[in-house]
Design an enzyme around this catalytic site. Structure first.
Site, short mmCIF file in Angstrom:
data_model
loop_
_atom_site.label_atom_id
_atom_site.label_comp_id
_atom_site.label_asym_id
_atom_site.label_seq_id
_atom_site.Cartn_x
_atom_site.Cartn_y
_atom_site.Cartn_z
N TYR A 153 -6.68 -5.91 3.64
CA TYR A 153 -7.68 -4.82 2.90
C TYR A 153 -8.25 -6.08 2.74
O TYR A 153 -8.53 -6.85 2.43
CB TYR A 153 -7.41 -3.99 2.23
CG TYR A 153 -6.19 -3.25 2.78
CD1 TYR A 153 -5.98 -2.87 4.38
CD2 TYR A 153 -5.67 -2.10 2.29
CE1 TYR A 153 -5.25 -1.68 4.82
CE2 TYR A 153 -4.89 -1.31 2.76
CZ TYR A 153 -3.94 -1.30 3.63
OH TYR A 153 -3.73 -0.33 3.91
N ASP A 190 -7.11 19.58 11.19
CA ASP A 190 -8.42 19.19 10.50
C ASP A 190 -7.37 18.79 9.09
O ASP A 190 -7.04 20.37 8.22
CB ASP A 190 -9.37 19.48 10.25
CG ASP A 190 -10.13 19.61 8.83
OD1 ASP A 190 -10.04 18.29 8.73
OD2 ASP A 190 -11.28 19.73 8.95
N ALA A 191 -7.83 18.39 7.46
CA ALA A 191 -6.84 18.34 6.37
C ALA A 191 -7.59 19.72 6.07
O ALA A 191 -7.12 20.35 5.08
CB ALA A 191 -6.69 17.53 5.19
N TYR A 247 0.69 -1.40 -0.18
CA TYR A 247 -0.09 0.22 0.01
C TYR A 247 0.87 1.07 -0.35
O TYR A 247 0.78 1.86 -0.88
CB TYR A 247 -0.70 -0.09 1.21
CG TYR A 247 -1.92 1.38 1.19
CD1 TYR A 247 -2.69 1.38 0.53
CD2 TYR A 247 -1.61 2.23 2.16
CE1 TYR A 247 -3.53 2.25 0.61
CE2 TYR A 247 -2.03 3.27 2.42
CZ TYR A 247 -3.45 3.00 1.79
OH TYR A 247 -4.04 4.91 1.99
N GLN A 248 1.47 1.07 1.53
CA GLN A 248 2.27 2.66 1.07
C GLN A 248 3.52 2.74 -0.59
O GLN A 248 3.56 3.37 -1.08
CB GLN A 248 3.73 2.68 2.50
CG GLN A 248 3.30 1.78 3.10
CD GLN A 248 1.93 2.76 4.59
OE1 GLN A 248 1.68 3.58 4.12
NE2 GLN A 248 1.74 1.80 5.47
N ASP A 302 -3.83 9.29 2.24
CA ASP A 302 -3.97 8.12 2.93
C ASP A 302 -4.90 7.70 3.59
O ASP A 302 -4.29 7.67 4.80
CB ASP A 302 -2.14 7.86 3.57
CG ASP A 302 -2.70 6.84 4.11
OD1 ASP A 302 -3.10 5.42 4.40
OD2 ASP A 302 -1.39 6.66 4.29
N ASP A 307 0.92 7.20 10.64
CA ASP A 307 1.81 5.84 10.91
C ASP A 307 3.36 6.53 10.18
O ASP A 307 3.87 5.75 10.47
CB ASP A 307 1.21 4.70 9.91
CG ASP A 307 0.76 5.06 8.97
OD1 ASP A 307 1.88 4.82 8.46
OD2 ASP A 307 -0.57 4.66 8.49
N1 SPD Z 1 -9.25 -0.43 4.52
C1 SPD Z 1 -8.40 0.18 4.97
C2 SPD Z 1 -8.11 1.43 4.22
C3 SPD Z 1 -7.13 2.12 4.96
C4 SPD Z 1 -6.06 2.89 4.25
N2 SPD Z 1 -5.52 3.71 4.67
C5 SPD Z 1 -3.80 2.82 5.00
C6 SPD Z 1 -3.30 3.54 6.49
C7 SPD Z 1 -1.89 3.36 6.36
N3 SPD Z 1 -0.51 4.49 5.67
#
Ligand code: SPD
Length: 356
Positions: free
Chosen positions: A292, A204-205, A128-129, A223, A153
């Site tokens: 996920y 808050d973005a 993901y990252q 993210d 994170d």
């Molecule tokens: N369904 C989960 C989606 C999460 C997306 N954000 C994850 C943050 C990781 N940096």
């Protein structure tokens, strides 16, 4: 197995329809719970993380009138719940915004959960990252100014740091507890905060973007968590308009865009909002992330009008960037082949989101 594994996590008292707990003390129902109630009206207010008999499930729970635990699915993925075996619970607290849980799983390392939803695991966070950061940054030459929305994170910061052309990284995360928890339990991600180019804004973005100079950013990476609770507004048109204004002409946005198996309508809505808002190309890409829901996650890539951006063929390939592959730690998932492959879509999605 740790002492806590196997016990159900403590739930707040059942609230009545007005958000009262029934013992005279007023309690505000979190917005995620309101959404859950809307999708499961037969159930009363719910709380979040569930660990039962040593397994965490991405479901929510409450006690019924007789005090018995009742489980129901998250409204974002009704009818299914992915489970992970818990070795020990390392942290569980309510922040001002959400419930934050960290546990050690048997097979995916440590897991970060917000309001009952898995945000990352040590084993598969790389997918993901790396994708959410390098899909946009490798699509434009020499990105210099980057904004991260959410990402408390630090994992996305770690990935942006690989790009030596980047001079300044703003990050706007609403929940300080997420940052603190990551620094304590996920040092391999929180290392991203140590980069001197990073400027952290806790808040808050939407408010942050209201004050951001127009055209400031080459790239923005959203993210966020799922659009229940604090992230709800992050899939709505006004937010995308603010993002577009903060980008320079030909600047790029990469936005977390859920699962093609579960959220086709949401993806369709996001694509049509972005087509109206960003005048450049809009594309959907995806990657496999086993923890996920449905095992995949998507990314929406958009560009503002200006120098044309070809997302499908990285103009700034990571393999050619000095030291990028090895910076802090080796890339585990992303490479230029994965970049190109991420835009190949199944026929049903092409049809449903009118990308054919
Ligand atoms: N369904 C989960 C989606 C999460 C997306 N954000 C994850 C943050 C990781 N940096």
């Amino acid at each position: 197995m740790g002492e806590d594994a196997g016990k159900g996590l403590e739930c707040p008292k059942l609230m009545d329809g007005k958000g009262n707990s029934g013992n005279g003390s007023e309690k505000v129902i979190p917005s995620c719970c309101l959404k859950a109630r809307a999708s499961a009206p037969e159930l009363e207010a719910k709380c979040h993380s569930t660990v039962v008999s040593g397994w965490f499930s991405e479901s929510q729970s409450s006690s019924d009138d007789a005090g018995k635990m009742v489980y129901f699915n998250n409204p974002m993925w009704p009818g299914e719940a992915h489970s992970l075996k818990v070795e020990s619970i390392l942290f569980k607290e309510k922040s001002d915004y959400q419930e934050v849980l960290v546990f050690e799983s048997s097979t995916y390392g440590k897991v970060l959960v917000l309001d009952g939803i898995v945000q990352l695991t040590e084993k598969d966070e790389c997918a993901y990252q790396e994708m959410i950061a390098h899909l946009p940054l490798c699509s434009i030459p020499s990105p210099k100014t980057v904004l991260v929305v959410g990402g408390g994170d630090g994992g996305v910061l770690r990935e942006i740091s690989r790009h030596s052309s980047v001079e300044h990284i703003d990050i706007c995360e609403i929940d300080k507890m997420v940052i603190d928890v990551s620094k304590k339990f996920f040092p391999e991600l929180a290392v991203g905060f140590e980069d001197p180019r990073v400027d952290l804004h806790v808040g808050d973005a939407i408010e942050f973007l209201r004050h951001a100079p127009k055209g400031k950013y080459d790239a923005i990476i959203v993210d966020s968590s799922d659009p229940v609770g604090p992230a709800q507004e992050l899939v709505e048109k006004p937010f995308f308009e603010t993002l577009a204004q903060a980008l320079r002409p030909g600047g790029v946005l990469c936005n977390m865009a859920e699962s093609m198996w579960l959220h086709t309508h949401l993806i369709e809505d996001m694509i049509s909002i972005c087509r109206e808002t960003f005048k450049g190309p809009v594309h959907y890409a995806w990657a496999s992330v086993p923890t996920y829901p449905s095992g995949v996650i998507g990314f929406l890539l958009c560009s503002t009008e200006g120098p044309p951006v070809d997302f499908l063929n990285p103009i700034n390939p990571i393999e050619k960037l000095d030291g990028a592959y090895l910076h802090k730690r080796e890339l585990r998932f992303y490479n230029s082949e994965m970049h190109r492959a991420a835009f190949a879509l199944p026929s049903f999605l092409k049809r449903e989101v009118r990308l054919l």
